[in-house]
Design an enzyme around this catalytic site. Structure first.
Site, short mmCIF file in Angstrom:
data_model
loop_
_atom_site.label_atom_id
_atom_site.label_comp_id
_atom_site.label_asym_id
_atom_site.label_seq_id
_atom_site.Cartn_x
_atom_site.Cartn_y
_atom_site.Cartn_z
N CYS A 80 0.84 -1.19 0.00
CA CYS A 80 0.00 0.00 0.00
C CYS A 80 0.88 1.25 0.00
CB CYS A 80 -1.00 -0.02 1.16
SG CYS A 80 -2.31 1.21 0.97
N HIS A 186 -3.88 -4.67 -0.28
CA HIS A 186 -3.54 -5.18 1.06
C HIS A 186 -3.63 -6.70 1.07
CE1 HIS A 186 -3.37 -1.48 3.51
NE2 HIS A 186 -4.26 -1.00 2.65
N GLU A 188 -2.70 -8.65 3.37
CA GLU A 188 -3.05 -9.08 4.73
C GLU A 188 -4.55 -8.99 5.00
OE1 GLU A 188 -2.64 -4.63 5.29
OE2 GLU A 188 -1.96 -6.19 3.90
#
Length: 204
Positions: A80, A186, A188
């Site tokens: 990001c 992202h 994650e």
């Protein structure tokens, strides 16, 4: 050993939970010694470009990170704003970026005669792989990834763009220059695809 850079920004705990679930050794690097001991590094980031660069430079990790990545050639993955920090500069502020990949960060702009969108670009978007790359191995491009951003990385060398996405206008969402890699989305927060990408980074 994966070092998740702990300079006060980014979803450090989410990265840690994924690697814990994968049984891949990791640490949260908050000093130069931890970076020196690591094999690979994740540079997370959220918020504004200038704030992230100022936090990194004031954390005491800037020089050890540069030594690890540029001096020692350790693979790094910017995520990001962490990807945007790889650029030379950003329209979002006046701080210089790391300059590890030749490019600039610009605000997402929509064509006058085309579809419009709202900013930030938030939610799931598909990606289009532009090259075979070990970071993207085994991903479901149609499933996509979770994005949250108003600025985009504009890579000057098309050969260093490994994936694109589209939000009313196409943009570069994954880049690589040798051992230096970045993704705008992202991983994650991206469930199966994100876990696979982080596993790829750890193993390739």
């Amino acid at each position: 050993m994966i070092a998740i850079l702990g300079y006060g920004l980014g979803n450090v705990k989410a990265f840690a939970n994924i690697y814990k679930g994968l049984n891949i050794p990791f640490c949260v690097a908050e000093d130069g010694a931890a970076l020196a001991a690591a094999d690979r590094i994740i540079l997370p980031g959220v918020g504004s470009f200038d704030h992230a660069m100022i936090r990194l430079r004031s954390s005491g990790l800037f020089e050890p990170l540069e030594e690890a990545v540029i001096g020692k050639g350790k693979p790094v993955l910017g995520v990001c704003v962490g990807m945007q920090m790889l650029a030379r500069s950003s329209e979002e502020g006046g701080e210089p970026g790391l300059g590890w990949i030749d490019g600039e960060v610009t605000r997402i702009r929509f064509p006058e005669d085309g579809p419009r969108g709202l900013l930030p670009h938030m939610g799931w978007s598909t990606i289009t792989s532009r090259a075979e790359d070990p970071l993207l191995d085994g991903l479901d491009d149609a499933l996509g990834f979770y994005f949250l951003h108003s600025y985009r990385f504009v890579c000057r060398d098309p050969a260093e763009v490994i994936a694109t996405a589209d939000y009313a206008t196409p943009f570069h969402c994954a880049v690589r220059r040798g051992h230096i890699q970045g993704v705008q989305f992202h991983p994650e927060k991206s469930h199966h695809n994100g876990t696979r990408l982080l596993k790829n980074f750890a193993e390739n």
